[in-house]
Design an enzyme around this catalytic site. Structure first.
Site, PDB file in Angstrom:
ATOM      1  N   GLU A 119       0.846  -1.198   0.000  1.00 38.17           N
ATOM      2  CA  GLU A 119       0.000   0.000   0.000  1.00 38.17           C
ATOM      3  C   GLU A 119       0.880   1.246   0.000  1.00 38.17           C
ATOM      4  O   GLU A 119       2.013   1.188   0.463  1.00 38.17           O
ATOM      5  CB  GLU A 119      -0.938   0.016   1.207  1.00 38.17           C
ATOM      6  CG  GLU A 119      -0.468  -0.769   2.382  1.00 38.17           C
ATOM      7  CD  GLU A 119      -1.490  -0.873   3.496  1.00 38.17           C
ATOM      8  OE1 GLU A 119      -1.597   0.108   4.229  1.00 38.17           O
ATOM      9  OE2 GLU A 119      -2.141  -1.910   3.618  1.00 38.17           O
ATOM     10  N   LYS A 317      11.298   2.566   1.560  1.00 38.65           N
ATOM     11  CA  LYS A 317      11.368   4.035   1.514  1.00 38.65           C
ATOM     12  C   LYS A 317      11.928   4.516   0.188  1.00 38.65           C
ATOM     13  O   LYS A 317      12.932   4.001  -0.293  1.00 38.65           O
ATOM     14  CB  LYS A 317      12.288   4.529   2.638  1.00 38.65           C
ATOM     15  CG  LYS A 317      11.694   4.383   4.022  1.00 38.65           C
ATOM     16  CD  LYS A 317      10.749   5.490   4.347  1.00 38.65           C
ATOM     17  CE  LYS A 317      11.475   6.656   4.962  1.00 38.65           C
ATOM     18  NZ  LYS A 317      10.535   7.645   5.518  1.00 38.65           N
ATOM     19  N   CYS A 437      29.149  40.880 -23.759  1.00 40.62           N
ATOM     20  CA  CYS A 437      29.384  40.071 -22.552  1.00 40.62           C
ATOM     21  C   CYS A 437      29.273  38.589 -22.927  1.00 40.62           C
ATOM     22  O   CYS A 437      28.234  38.141 -23.402  1.00 40.62           O
ATOM     23  CB  CYS A 437      28.361  40.426 -21.477  1.00 40.62           C
ATOM     24  SG  CYS A 437      28.380  39.280 -20.085  1.00 40.62           S
TER      25      CYS A 437
HETATM   26  S1  IVH Z   1       1.072   0.967   8.976  1.00 47.15           S
HETATM   27  C1  IVH Z   1       2.175  -0.814  12.461  1.00 47.15           C
HETATM   28  N1  IVH Z   1       0.414   1.803   6.596  1.00 47.15           N
HETATM   29  O1  IVH Z   1       3.945   5.658   8.322  1.00 47.15           O
HETATM   30  C2  IVH Z   1       2.670   0.383  11.822  1.00 47.15           C
HETATM   31  N2  IVH Z   1       1.559   3.286   8.033  1.00 47.15           N
HETATM   32  O2  IVH Z   1       6.541   4.940   9.754  1.00 47.15           O
HETATM   33  C3  IVH Z   1       1.581   1.287  11.566  1.00 47.15           C
HETATM   34  N3  IVH Z   1       1.932   5.506   7.101  1.00 47.15           N
HETATM   35  O3  IVH Z   1       3.155   6.402  11.637  1.00 47.15           O
HETATM   36  C4  IVH Z   1       1.693   1.948  10.300  1.00 47.15           C
HETATM   37  N4  IVH Z   1       0.943   5.150   5.169  1.00 47.15           N
HETATM   38  O4  IVH Z   1       1.749   7.451   9.858  1.00 47.15           O
HETATM   39  C5  IVH Z   1       1.011   2.112   7.744  1.00 47.15           C
HETATM   40  N5  IVH Z   1      -0.252   2.450   4.471  1.00 47.15           N
HETATM   41  C6  IVH Z   1       0.330   2.737   5.629  1.00 47.15           C
HETATM   42  C7  IVH Z   1       0.867   4.004   5.884  1.00 47.15           C
HETATM   43  C8  IVH Z   1       1.495   4.241   7.105  1.00 47.15           C
HETATM   44  C9  IVH Z   1       1.578   6.024   5.928  1.00 47.15           C
HETATM   45  C10 IVH Z   1       2.679   6.212   8.147  1.00 47.15           C
HETATM   46  C11 IVH Z   1       2.051   6.144   9.501  1.00 47.15           C
HETATM   47  C12 IVH Z   1       3.079   5.641  10.464  1.00 47.15           C
HETATM   48  C13 IVH Z   1       4.319   5.775   9.677  1.00 47.15           C
HETATM   49  C14 IVH Z   1       5.240   4.633  10.054  1.00 47.15           C
END
Ligand code: IVH
Length: 675
Positions: A119, A317, A437
């Site tokens: 996702e 990432k 120039c």
């Molecule tokens: S799962 C169990 N799914 O990424 C971990 N996080 O670095 C819970 N985030 O604080 C996160 N998209 O704010 C998850 N599809 C996604 C996400 C997502 C963005 C953010 C979230 C979390 C951070 C983790």
């Protein structure tokens, strides 16, 4: 129609409004017009005002309003909000799988067939939404993961957040990422810049700033949204797989990415991650990676948590699109019309996978407005831009009291050492040595052959510099005197490429007159004014004979600019160049219809462009508007209908805001052109 009892009608209106909300804000497929929606909302509001006992906290009328808070109350999450371990490449992702399998082995789960879900990792602010018996009772930020802040009032204003969930379990904690769409972010920053307020460095900061607004009316004015990605605490319902839980959320009105995918092996996971990376810049929300989760919730549970990170999920990432680094020095170049152009020499930093050492600072005025100083920590971005640019000093630098002085343009031209001057009526310092120039000459050749002007393929920056350095050309007219003999054998040129270049040069003679005029690089004649002038005065001879008063008749050209243009046109060097180009067969007359005769949906609409648009060049935007029958002028006045603003807009934007002219971003312009 039979009169319904107020209570029944209120319930029906609430249901209808939530339904239309969902269609519009979650599915992006509205069924009714805005006016019809508003009519329903007004009816419900009137009904609730007349019968206060009918008002409920989950009513759509409760999305806006609420009193400003003194501070946010701390709230403990029912289940901790965790963070994610990162994988920067395929090897790290594979290592994660090996670790997970080994861990499961030790747990006695041998040879588990692991499936994954991918996702988007949306870059916003993590929020938690708590529903009791299907009613939103609390919304919170992540905080330290255990205790967050109660931002219920603000989250309520987000239309993609359901206030009530049908057939809901008694307790449900939904986790998601609140974000501001990119287009809204650009608009917000544009407005803030015009109002003299500090701009946000990125959409994430703007989302966080909006959700942490103590005044819910301010939060309500920002078009925030929430992508939901998991469930925290849950009672009265169970799921076997993560994907199943996401489907349930989607079916119950939450906004869940339609592009989540299940995979049976890591190869397709890697392919999905790469594909997201490709799509990244075209999305209307920022993502900083892809989250890969073990789909089986039982396996997820068995994998457990290490520190604050679940073993059953990992974030792939992407390299960041913005970075913070130190500005070592502000240096200067000379532009094609002689103005001094500042650029930043940076401590090398990685920005979306590329090492950046230099970045543009646009122009003197922009440099002053951003208040960038040598030694500052600065924010650098490549988002949507080919050339990296300095967005602003970091907030920390801005607060520091011991900052260096405001950088000043050089007293001598960096290319030819001629003393620079600042014209009385100008905002830019210039090198007055227009005729010889070498810096201006190089910029002029680069400009003349560029896509918006003569569009000579095969003659880029590198070739232009080489030809000038070796004396093959000494100006733009010499381009038309190049021959095969002199080109062949030069570095990068064989017989074929030499012939191709000569053919491209020959083809450029067919470019319309306005492009030739634009290519001449006359101060004040950018793409827009070249279009305007050739529409008005249809040939070079008419233009050379025109008085400043006649030039001023072109919309967007004021008396000062008209004077400058007339003076430059009268110069011996300009006339000589025009005659040589005419001799080579370039077009010196406009052949298309005069602009007044153009028809189209934007007929009689006048646009002004300012700043750098994310995708369209200024030439493309102008041509698009003109093709739709609209007019583009170079300065803002009461006659301007729309200002299209991109990154680093200048004073034109401030003027537009002052005059109450509608401001569009690129998306706004494109949707206008499409309709
Ligand atoms: S799962 C169990 N799914 O990424 C971990 N996080 O670095 C819970 N985030 O604080 C996160 N998209 O704010 C998850 N599809 C996604 C996400 C997502 C963005 C953010 C979230 C979390 C951070 C983790």
């Amino acid at each position: 129609m039979t009169e319904q009892a107020p209570q029944a009608r209120a319930a029906e209106l609430r249901r209808l409004l939530e339904h239309h909300n969902h269609r519009y804000y979650v599915l992006d497929e509205p069924e009714v017009s805005d006016a019809d929606y508003d009519a329903l909302l007004v009816e419900l509001r009137d009904l609730e005002e007349a019968n206060p006992e009918l008002s409920t906290p989950d009513s759509p009328t409760q999305r806006v309003g609420g009193r400003p808070l003194e501070r946010f109350e701390p709230v403990r999450h029912l289940q901790p909000m965790l963070s994610l371990a990162n994988a920067r490449d395929e090897a790290e992702l594979r290592a994660w799988l090996v670790r997970s399998e080994r861990f499961l082995d030790k747990q006695g789960v041998e040879g588990a067939e692991i499936s994954f879900v991918t996702e988007p990792k949306v870059d916003g602010l993590a929020v938690s939404l708590l529903y009791r018996d299907g009613v939103l009772v609390r919304g919170a930020t992540r905080g330290d993961g255990e205790v967050g802040e109660d931002v219920t009032q603000n989250l309520r204003t987000i239309k993609a957040v359901p206030l009530r969930v049908q057939d809901a379990p008694p307790l449900l904690e939904v986790r998601g990422e609140a974000y501001l769409p990119r287009s809204a972010f650009a608009r917000l920053n544009t407005e803030r810049a015009a109002a003299g307020e500090p701009t946000f460095a990125n959409p994430r900061n703007s989302a966080a700033g909006s959700i942490r607004q103590l005044d819910p009316e301010l939060a309500a004015a920002r078009p925030l949204s929430v992508w939901c990605y998991s469930i925290g605490a849950l009672e009265g319902l169970g799921f076997e797989s993560h994907l199943e839980s996401l489907d349930w959320l989607r079916d119950h009105g939450f906004k869940v990415s339609p592009d989540v995918e299940r995979h049976d092996d890591l190869d397709t996971v890697v392919a999905a991650c790469r594909s997201w990376e490709q799509r990244r810049e075209g999305l209307d929300f920022e993502i900083d990676g892809v989250v890969v989760k073990v789909d089986d919730l039982d396996l997820q549970r068995r994998l457990g948590v290490v520190g604050r990170e679940p073993r059953g999920a990992i974030a792939w990432k992407f390299p960041p699109m913005t970075a913070t680094t130190k500005l070592r020095r502000v240096s200067w170049n000379v532009g094609r019309t002689g103005h001094m152009v500042p650029f930043a020499e940076l401590e090398p930093v990685q920005v979306s996978g590329v090492t950046v050492r230099l970045a543009t600072l646009h122009n003197e005025e922009d440099l002053k407005r951003k208040d960038v100083r040598e030694g500052d920590e600065v924010i650098v971005t490549r988002a949507g831009d080919v050339i990296p640019r300095v967005v602003s000093p970091s907030p920390k630098a801005q607060r520091s009291k011991s900052r260096g002085p405001v950088p000043q343009p050089p007293e001598e031209c960096p290319a030819c050492a001629t003393p620079t001057i600042k014209p009385e009526d100008g905002v830019w310092t210039i090198c007055p040595n227009r005729a010889s120039c070498p810096g201006q000459l190089f910029q002029l050749v680069k400009h003349f052959v560029s896509r918006g002007a003569m569009d000579i393929e095969g003659l880029g920056e590198k070739q232009a510099a080489g030809f000038l350095a070796d004396g093959l050309i000494a100006g733009v007219a010499d381009i038309y005197e190049l021959d095969e003999q002199r080109l062949t054998g030069r570095e990068g040129f064989g017989e074929v490429s030499a012939r191709n270049l000569l053919a491209a040069i020959d083809r450029s003679k067919q470019q319309p007159f306005f492009r030739v005029l634009y290519g001449l690089g006359i101060p004040g004649i950018g793409f827009v004014n070249a279009r305007g002038l050739t529409g008005q005065l249809r040939s070079i001879d008419a233009l050379l004979a025109a008085t400043p008063e006649e030039i001023e008749k072109t919309p967007g050209i004021g008396p000062i600019l008209a004077q400058t243009i007339a003076e430059t046109l009268a110069q011996e060097s300009t006339r000589g160049l025009v005659e040589r180009l005419r001799g080579h067969g370039l077009r010196m007359e406009e052949e298309g219809p005069a602009p007044d005769e153009e028809e189209g949906p934007l007929k009689d609409r006048t646009f002004v462009l300012t700043g750098t648009l994310p995708n369209l060049t200024r030439e493309e935007a102008t041509e698009g508007i003109e093709a739709a029958g609209g007019k583009v002028t170079s300065s803002v006045s009461k006659k301007t209908d729309y200002v299209v603003a991109g990154a680093d807009p200048g004073t034109k934007l401030a003027k537009a805001e002052k005059l109450g002219i509608e401001v569009l971003d690129e998306d706004g312009l494109l949707s206008m052109l499409e309709s």
